[in-house]
Write an enzyme that holds these catalytic residues in place. Structure first.
Site, PDB file in Angstrom:
ATOM      1  N   ASP A 249       8.638   2.587  -6.095  1.00  0.00           N
ATOM      2  CA  ASP A 249       8.763   2.384  -4.658  1.00  0.00           C
ATOM      3  C   ASP A 249       9.725   1.222  -4.417  1.00  0.00           C
ATOM      4  OD1 ASP A 249       8.197   2.550  -1.894  1.00  0.00           O
ATOM      5  OD2 ASP A 249       6.712   0.962  -2.094  1.00  0.00           O
TER       6      ASP A 249
ATOM      7  N   THR B  93       9.876  -0.896  -1.019  1.00  0.00           N
ATOM      8  CA  THR B  93       9.286  -1.954  -0.213  1.00  0.00           C
ATOM      9  C   THR B  93       8.015  -2.471  -0.870  1.00  0.00           C
ATOM     10  OG1 THR B  93      10.175  -0.914   1.773  1.00  0.00           O
ATOM     11  CG2 THR B  93       8.436  -2.551   2.062  1.00  0.00           C
TER      12      THR B  93
ATOM     13  N   GLU C  37       4.934  -5.997  11.633  1.00  0.00           N
ATOM     14  CA  GLU C  37       4.339  -6.385  12.899  1.00  0.00           C
ATOM     15  C   GLU C  37       4.366  -7.897  13.075  1.00  0.00           C
ATOM     16  OE1 GLU C  37       0.467  -4.734  13.014  1.00  0.00           O
ATOM     17  OE2 GLU C  37       1.158  -2.722  13.558  1.00  0.00           O
TER      18      GLU C  37
ATOM     19  N   LYS D 129       6.932   2.218  18.832  1.00  0.00           N
ATOM     20  CA  LYS D 129       7.891   1.699  17.852  1.00  0.00           C
ATOM     21  C   LYS D 129       7.752   2.515  16.586  1.00  0.00           C
ATOM     22  CE  LYS D 129       5.099  -1.749  15.478  1.00  0.00           C
ATOM     23  NZ  LYS D 129       4.859  -3.151  15.164  1.00  0.00           N
TER      24      LYS D 129
ATOM     25  N   THR E 206      11.664   5.960  -1.841  1.00  0.00           N
ATOM     26  CA  THR E 206      11.347   5.074  -0.737  1.00  0.00           C
ATOM     27  C   THR E 206      11.317   5.849   0.562  1.00  0.00           C
ATOM     28  OG1 THR E 206      12.093   3.110   0.480  1.00  0.00           O
ATOM     29  CG2 THR E 206      13.791   4.488  -0.506  1.00  0.00           C
TER      30      THR E 206
ATOM     31  N   LYS F 171       6.892  12.131  -3.051  1.00  0.00           N
ATOM     32  CA  LYS F 171       6.917  11.250  -4.213  1.00  0.00           C
ATOM     33  C   LYS F 171       6.127  11.851  -5.373  1.00  0.00           C
ATOM     34  CE  LYS F 171       7.429   6.879  -1.665  1.00  0.00           C
ATOM     35  NZ  LYS F 171       6.836   5.537  -1.419  1.00  0.00           N
TER      36      LYS F 171
ATOM     37  N   ASP G 284       1.848   5.044  -2.117  1.00  0.00           N
ATOM     38  CA  ASP G 284       2.269   5.231  -3.509  1.00  0.00           C
ATOM     39  C   ASP G 284       1.137   5.721  -4.401  1.00  0.00           C
ATOM     40  OD1 ASP G 284       4.801   4.135  -2.816  1.00  0.00           O
ATOM     41  OD2 ASP G 284       3.969   2.126  -3.015  1.00  0.00           O
TER      42      ASP G 284
END
Length: 1499
Positions: free
Chosen positions: A427, A429, A700, A766, A889, A1011, A1035
């Site tokens: 991954d 992040t 956030e 968002k 990702t 993934k 993940d």
């Protein structure tokens, strides 16, 4: 009380009708009388007695029982479990077969000893583990809590085990929940409580739980006696993030139940005085215990290969027994007339026929040769693996001081798989990056605000990197990448520009402090929370404030703002409230800031909505501006803070500033209005600075801090309202109607609020730009407003591309205003979805999709996620080790590509194939185009169509070593949509073949399911060993699918760690885990397994050769006590110690030479041919060990046991000497165990022979060993035989190390030659850096010098011989620590480029060399020397002569001849290496010799 809903009866046999189990359960209070009870008191007493008897509602009680056995069931149950292992069944069968008189070979009781010993050891281990579980269960079951008693009408203390479903439990602060409890009452006035789930998922941040609707409004204290509602909820399951149900009141109204209402067992109550709830799930039905499945069990690749070899041994055993049976039958048939001489006839005078004798002989030989199957192998492997896990956990190099965490081995049986990994799926992040988001840039209403001052501030937190200072201007970068946005194209891009560094290289102290705080809050360091506002955007905010200040007393306040200013206002409101951030105080880090306003509760029913939004309520329900100002003055934030000091010592007090100082604001030329509210801000700065934000997502927290920098401050969040502090307007309280959380499918989150200034219902959304931009309201090109909106969207999209090109994470912010009719229509369907128990998730998902449409774009943000320390270096080392790295990702493609360049996954001078398709047909065409391009560049041909499998050209497990015409293989970048098409059945073969030819693969916008599908595809099609590493819940699926799953305990919780086999603190620790410990674990276990096979085969061979001299009668010349206990006692301990402690190559050599890891990938230590070579060598050694004693005692008068005892002694000595040859690292434990084995054998033999006078008449072993110890022939035989038996292996090992050595052997030779001098040569190809001159002193304090032997001829290739000179420190090198890089060159300052082709290493020669002299060797498919550095000169081999001078000299002669042949055969191929002369250096900045798979010599 709980009752199962009635279900339909299924047909079945009479008397055995069974009900179809319902999907829900009904829970009632245990305080209510049972149905049908006339007397309430009697019914209550009856219910109390039933509850105390533990049979309430006929469900499991809260008693914890993790033990498997009782005193009565232990023996049969444990034996039953052990007999599930085929090896145990085999040995028990052999032992029972020995009880048959016609075929027995040993005493029946004695034959049971080995298997009973193994079973007893396993049983004792299981018994101890079960007893430990019993003690733990007893401790937990006798914890106390308060349970409401009907009889006493109060809460009384009871044990946890006495709690049942339907009981009311009262918990106080810092107490642990004993069961899964539905929250009905809380001491918090808002009906909230905070829980800590660290015992459940490892997360230390607090989570909020809400009282069930209808109970939070109660004014008086909750009374369990008045609870008459019925609870319907789902069946017990292990999903921690899901709970659905409803509560039905007496009036028939229903209220939905969610995970926010459930308190899970094992969690701890924090910051709340007391809570009351009803038990929903108890005991083993709780979610915590349903998730407690124990350690994961996987079968390693080496174990699978070993099981196959065990089957070969079984087949070999059958063949040997069958051969002996046939031989015995033929022997009986030939000597039929002489049978009475050697056979005792039966009582009737008859004798066995040849066929019957052959059958008996077959079974007897099975018993005699049973040792061929290693009975102690499985137990030894378990012991070795347990020790390996212990040593890995004790490695301090795998401890991370910043996060105070270390590596965790969660799977105990796949440690050797760490040394055979071929593909790594990672991954991005939180795995490659820190997952600590820093606000960088934003665009609002089509205007971009670059925040240059903020970028300069962030630059001060990282050190300057001289190698990455050349950065192309931003404009050029954008223009060059502008074409990336096309969605149906395939491009081959040559990366020429550099990328901005994403590495965080701040001070270690700051990093440590920030990481300590990150355990409790999302962001706490000044780098992450102190945002420097952009002057232009701050001016817009000031202008917006002026407009609002002028019209503050008018009704339609926001109508006076221009469209641009209105978007600015809504943009920061959305950043502040569209999240789940909780506001806390540093003085009480776990205390929520409460400034309660008397607002109505959230909309829960249609009637509530109609009452709330009538015209009268719309005018009177909203707070006026004046009242808001009054609220601001009357509810000072500081008054709500507790005055008690902090009880959390781990948290540091952070002082947070609110915007810029007043002087800075005034200097920008703002109006007097700005000065006024700036002065007000200064007055409240001391109170506002006490705010701290706890966020579940780092994004956030970054956005909330960004809004705070512009003085839009989040001051409070409750379940039904959010308060925001604004200049002049004071505190605005938004009524929070609904929160639609983020999920990986929608890729967005939304909040539904009622605006306090307009009383409108607004939806703020968002999410990812790829989804939000598609949800915007269509714009018309006819009117000017529509054209303006299109222009804004176009500009925003361009800026999003700019942000992504700079490696920033992008989010789009949008808004929608709902009318009363629209909201009422949506609310009705949403409430139905909430109250539904079946398909609730799908209904809520569809409800969110219906709401999040026709959005109005407000702006977008760019957030930086910095790389973890050491990620580029780790990726480089892993690539040198032959590992192919894929990054999967969910980020935007441009962002992922930029990060890939920053972490060196992609190189600037390599070709990048980008695959974006909008349909499956387009994806197929693009794949064909890519494959044609690959063929045109000289790579492998496209795969042929096969049925269900990839073409046979996929058989190679390792990444292909062929390169493109430019010398480098391309990399592949594919987006999520194209990946979905490529994973279809008809395209997956082409995609896999294309990806296999690429150096790196980057999958963007991939979902968790994609993934796992990618990992499964590579694992199943290529039959490759895979490793998946990640840090988040998204993940988990790929971590579980991979052969080895690695989790990182990061910012996103512990879900990945809980699902993993190994857990590491940071990505960089993967290098040491794989290259060092993985290699060691594989090498140790592989050699130990081979040794066990060799040892047993060799010992069985002694018995088999004897059958030729005894008519294949299954007789033995070795005493049965020796046969039974030889492998179990005398020869089992030394290989065990070697398997635990042996190090074939030192740690520093492995870490500085990652290429050595390829030996595990290629299974060099343990492959089929190695197994059969080992078996053949064992057969030869057994023949020698049998023949020499036979010839020595030929025609002597010794009896059978007197001749057999020297054979046993010779076998033991041969085993130990063989182990000595194969052992690479000798420790004092090795010497002690070998000496102990010999001493134990002679001690047991002497005692046994002295005490066994009439054991086996007429031939008894009495005084046998004592007599042999006085016979010189015994000593001569014991000395000569092992040497003769091991001579071929010794000769082969010596010859192999000098003529055709492997990489590992070369590394070991350098280490053995001189531990003080071996570090410099091996580091010449480690990292590719060159010093200023060879006499430069490095940071390690050592100086590297170069020299050559004086006897070396001038025509021969120069070989560096290095030495280390340390000033002020010992001359020896600590072999347990990685040695810093040293080089052997002089007079050079420019770094030489490294070879990146697999299997190649760089050699820098100390002698002179013509300009750009390079020799690139073709891959031969065989592991050969790393470089000419390891192929020592002809005469330098004389220095390596060991005690076996003849073998060493012969190896030197062969090496000399081979060197001359290579030199003659390669004349003219490469440039000659000039002879060494003095201190002359190379004549250029880039002179190196590239040596690939075959060692080449240059004249």
């Amino acid at each position: 009380m709980e009752r199962e809903p009635a279900g339909t009866e299924e047909p079945g046999p009479p008397g055995r009708r069974r009900r179809r189990e319902g999907r829900t359960r009904t829970v009632r209070s245990n305080l209510l009388p049972p149905p049908g009870a006339e007397d309430p008191a009697a019914g209550a007493a009856k219910g109390e007695r039933r509850r105390r008897r533990g049979c309430a509602q006929h469900l499991a009680d809260n008693r914890l029982k993790t033990t498997k056995y009782t005193l009565l069931s232990f023996l049969p149950k444990n034996l039953f479990e052990q007999f599930h292992r085929p090896a145990n069944v085999y040995f028990v069968f052999i032992a029972l077969l020995n009880f048959v008189p016609a075929v027995n070979a040993f005493q029946p009781g004695l034959a049971l000893a080995p298997v009973l010993f193994i079973l007893a050891i396993t049983a004792f281990r299981d018994l101890w583990e079960d007893y430990s579980r019993h003690r733990s269960d007893h401790k937990i079951n006798h914890l106390g809590c308060l349970v409401f008693s009907r009889e006493e009408k109060k809460y009384v203390n009871r044990f946890w085990k006495e709690i049942h479903v339907g009981d009311f439990v009262r918990l106080r602060c810092n107490e642990i929940f004993p069961a899964d409890i539905l929250l009905l009452s809380s001491s918090d006035p808002d009906g909230l409580c905070h829980i800590e789930t660290a015992n459940l998922d490892g997360e230390t941040n607090l989570k909020r739980r809400q009282v069930v609707r209808g109970f939070s409004e109660l004014v008086s204290e909750f009374n369990p006696l008045t609870f008459t509602s019925v609870i319907e909820c789902e069946k017990p399951n292990n999903d921690l993030s899901r709970f659905r149900g409803c509560i039905i009141h007496d009036n028939g109204k229903k209220a939905g139940l969610y995970k926010e209402n459930l308190l899970l067992r094992g969690c701890t109550l924090r910051n709340t005085d007391a809570v009351v709830g009803i038990v929903i799930y108890a005991g083993h039905e709780t979610k915590a215990l349903l998730n407690n499945s124990g350690p994961r069990y996987k079968r390693s690749k080496l174990e699978r290969q070993m099981n196959c070899d065990v089957l070969w041994c079984v087949l070999l055993l059958v063949c040997m027994s069958l051969f002996s049976a046939v031989g015995h039958g033929l022997w009986i048939w030939r000597y039929q007339e002489k049978k009475s001489l050697f056979y005792v006839p039966k009582s009737d005078g008859s004798s066995l026929s040849p066929v019957t004798a052959a059958v008996y002989s077959f079974l007897t030989m099975i018993i005699v040769l049973q040792v061929l199957i290693p009975i102690s192998l499985y137990v030894s492997i378990e012991i070795v693996k347990a020790c390996q896990v212990y040593f890995i956990n004790q490695d301090m190099q795998l401890y991370d001081e910043e996060t105070d965490s270390q590596l965790q081995c969660r799977a105990l049986n796949i440690t050797e798989d760490l040394g055979q990994i071929q593909y790594i799926f990672s991954d991005k992040t939180g795995t490659l990056t820190e997952n600590k988001m820093v606000f960088r840039r934003c665009t609002v209403s089509g205007v971009e605000y670059s925040h240059d001052a903020n970028a300069q501030r962030l630059a001060r937190y990282q050190e300057a990197d001289s190698e990455e200072e050349e950065v192309v201007p931003r404009g050029g970068s954008v223009s060059q990448r502008g074409s990336i946005g096309s969605h149906q194209s395939v491009r081959v891009v040559h990366r020429t520009q550099s990328t901005k560094s994403h590495r965080r290289t701040g001070s270690r102290a700051e990093a440590k402090r920030a990481s300590m705080l990150s355990k409790h809050t999302a962001f706490s360091s000044p780098m992450e929370k102190d945002i420097t506002p952009d002057p232009k955007l701050l001016e817009k905010v000031s202008e917006c404030d002026k407009s609002l200040a002028v019209a503050r007393h008018q009704e339609h306040l926001l109508a006076h703002l221009s469209p641009e200013l209105s978007d600015v206002f809504d943009f920061f409101i959305a950043l502040t409230i569209c999240n789940t951030v909780v506001v806390t105080s540093p003085d009480q880090p776990r205390t929520k800031v409460r400034v309660r306003f008397e607002l109505k509760s959230p909309v829960k029913t249609i009637e509530d909505f109609l009452r709330r939004f009538t015209p009268s309520c719309l005018t009177s329900g909203c707070s006026s501006i004046g009242s808001l100002a009054a609220n601001k003055s009357s509810h000072k934030l500081g008054s709500s803070f507790p005055s008690t000091p902090s009880s959390d010592g781990m948290l540091l007090r952070l002082e947070e500033r609110l915007g810029q100082p007043t002087s800075a604001i005034a200097s920008n030329g703002y109006s007097s209005q700005a000065d006024n509210w700036a002065s007000e801000l200064a007055q409240e700065q001391e109170s506002e600075r006490e705010l701290r934000y706890e966020a579940e997502s780092p994004d956030e927290a970054a956005l909330v801090y960004a809004a705070r920098a512009y003085n839009c401050v989040l001051v409070e969040r409750l379940h039904d309202q959010v308060s925001v502090e604004l200049p002049h307007l004071g505190r605005l309280t938004f009524e929070l109607l609904h929160t639609l959380g983020f999920d990986s499918v929608r890729k967005r989150m939304s909040v539904v609020i009622r605006h306090p200034l307009t009383d409108e219902i607004n939806v703020y959304t968002k999410g990812a730009d790829s989804v939000v931009m598609d949800l915007l309201q269509p714009c018309s090109s006819v009117d000017a407003r529509g054209r303006h909106q299109k222009k804004i969207r176009s500009k925003t999209q361009n800026y999003l591309n700019v942000y992504a090109a700079e490696g920033l994470r992008t989010l789009c912010i949008a808004k929608r205003v709902l009318s009363k009719e629209e909201y009422a229509c949506w609310l009705q369907s949403h409430l139905e979805a909430e109250s539904s128990l079946e398909n609730s998730e799908e209904l809520l998902f569809q409800s969110a999709i219906r709401l999040e449409t026709n959005l109005h774009l407000l702006g977008a943000t760019g957030i930086e996620d910095r790389l973890q320390d050491g990620v580029p270096e780790t990726i480089s080392k892993l690539r040198q080790a032959g590992l192919q790295i894929w990054v999967l990702t969910g980020d935007k493609q441009e962002t992922a590509v930029n990060i890939a360049y920053a972490c060196k996954l992609l190189d600037h001078d390599e070709e990048v194939i980008t695959l974006n398709a909008t349909s499956q047909e387009a994806c197929a065409a693009l794949l064909d185009q890519c494959l044609c391009y690959v063929q045109s560049r000289g790579l492998q041909r496209a795969p042929e169509k096969t049925k269900g499998k990839v073409s046979m050209r996929f058989s190679s497990l390792c990444p292909p070593s062929t390169s493109t015409a430019s010398g480098r293989r391309p990399s592949l970048v594919i987006d999520g949509r194209s990946l979905a098409y490529a994973l279809e059945k008809n395209l997956e073969d082409k995609f896999l073949f294309l990806a296999k030819q690429c150096r790196s693969v980057l999958c963007c916008r991939s979902t968790p399911l994609q993934k796992s599908m990618v990992v499964k595809l590579v694992r199943s099609k290529l039959k490759a060993m895979t490793l998946a590493i990640g840090d988040g819940a998204n993940d988990v699926s790929m971590i579980q699918v991979a052969d080895v799953g690695v989790g990182i305990s990061g910012q996103e919780g512990m879900q990945a760690v809980m699902a993993s086999d190994f857990a590491v603190p940071k990505f960089r620790y993967l290098e040491r885990l794989l290259i060092l410990h993985g290699h060691w674990c594989y090498s140790r276990l592989a050699n130990m397994v081979l040794y066990f096979f060799y040892k047993n085969t060799m010992f069985v061979g002694l018995l088999f050769w004897f059958q030729f001299f005894c008519g294949f009668s299954a007789s033995t010349m070795i005493d049965q006590w020796y046969l039974i206990f030889f492998n179990l006692l005398f020869s089992s301990l030394p290989p065990l110690v070697t398997g635990v402690l042996d190090r074939d190559v030192p740690a520093n050599v492995l870490l500085t030479n990652p290429q050595l890891y390829k030996s595990g990938q290629n299974m060099e230590e343990y492959r089929p041919r190695t197994f059969w070579f080992n078996m053949a060598d064992a057969a030869f050694q057994s023949l020698v060990c049998f023949s020499i004693p036979y010839l020595a005692y030929y025609d002597s008068n010794v009896d059978l046991f007197t001749w057999g005892t020297p054979i046993v002694t010779i076998a033991l000595l041969t085993f130990l000497l063989h182990l000595g040859i194969e052992t690479k690292t000798w420790t004092w434990l090795n010497w002690i165990t070998c000496g102990f084995s010999v001493l134990l054998f002679f001690t047991v033999a002497l005692i046994y022979n002295a005490s066994c006078a009439t054991c086996y008449p007429p031939s008894n072993p009495y005084w046998t060993m004592q007599a042999l110890l006085g016979d010189p022939v015994f000593y001569l035989t014991c000395l000569m035989t092992p040497v003769a038996a091991l001579l071929p292996r010794l000769f082969f090992r010596s010859l192999q190390g000098r003529v055709f050595p492997t990489q590992l052997q070369l590394a070991r030779q350098l280490t053995r030659k001189s531990p003080r001098r071996c570090s410099a040569p091996k580091e010449t190809f480690a990292q590719g850096r060159l010093p200023k001159d060879s006499g430069t002193e490095h940071s390690s304090g050592r100086t590297v010098k170069t020299s050559v032997p004086l006897s070396q001829p001038s025509w021969h290739t120069q070989q560096p011989v290095c030495s280390l000179e340390a000033s002020g420190e010992p001359s020896t090198v600590d072999m347990s620590m990685p040695v810093r890089e040293h080089t052997l060159l002089e007079g050079l300052s420019a770094p030489a480029p490294m070879s990146s082709a697999p299997g190649e290493a760089v050699l820098r020669s100390p002698g002179g060399c013509p300009e750009e002299s390079k020799v690139r060797a073709a891959s031969t498919g065989r592991v050969t020397p790393l470089s000419s550095l390891f192929s020592l000169p002809t005469f330098s081999l004389l220095n390596w002569i060991s005690s076996w001078s003849l073998v060493s000299r012969l190896g030197s002669v062969l090496q000399f001849s081979r060197t001359e042949q290579l030199a003659d055969g390669q004349a003219g191929r490469g440039l000659p290496v000039q002879p060494h002369s003095g201190r002359s250096g190379l004549q250029g900045p880039d002179h190196r010799l590239l040596i690939g798979a075959s060692s080449r010599r240059s004249q």
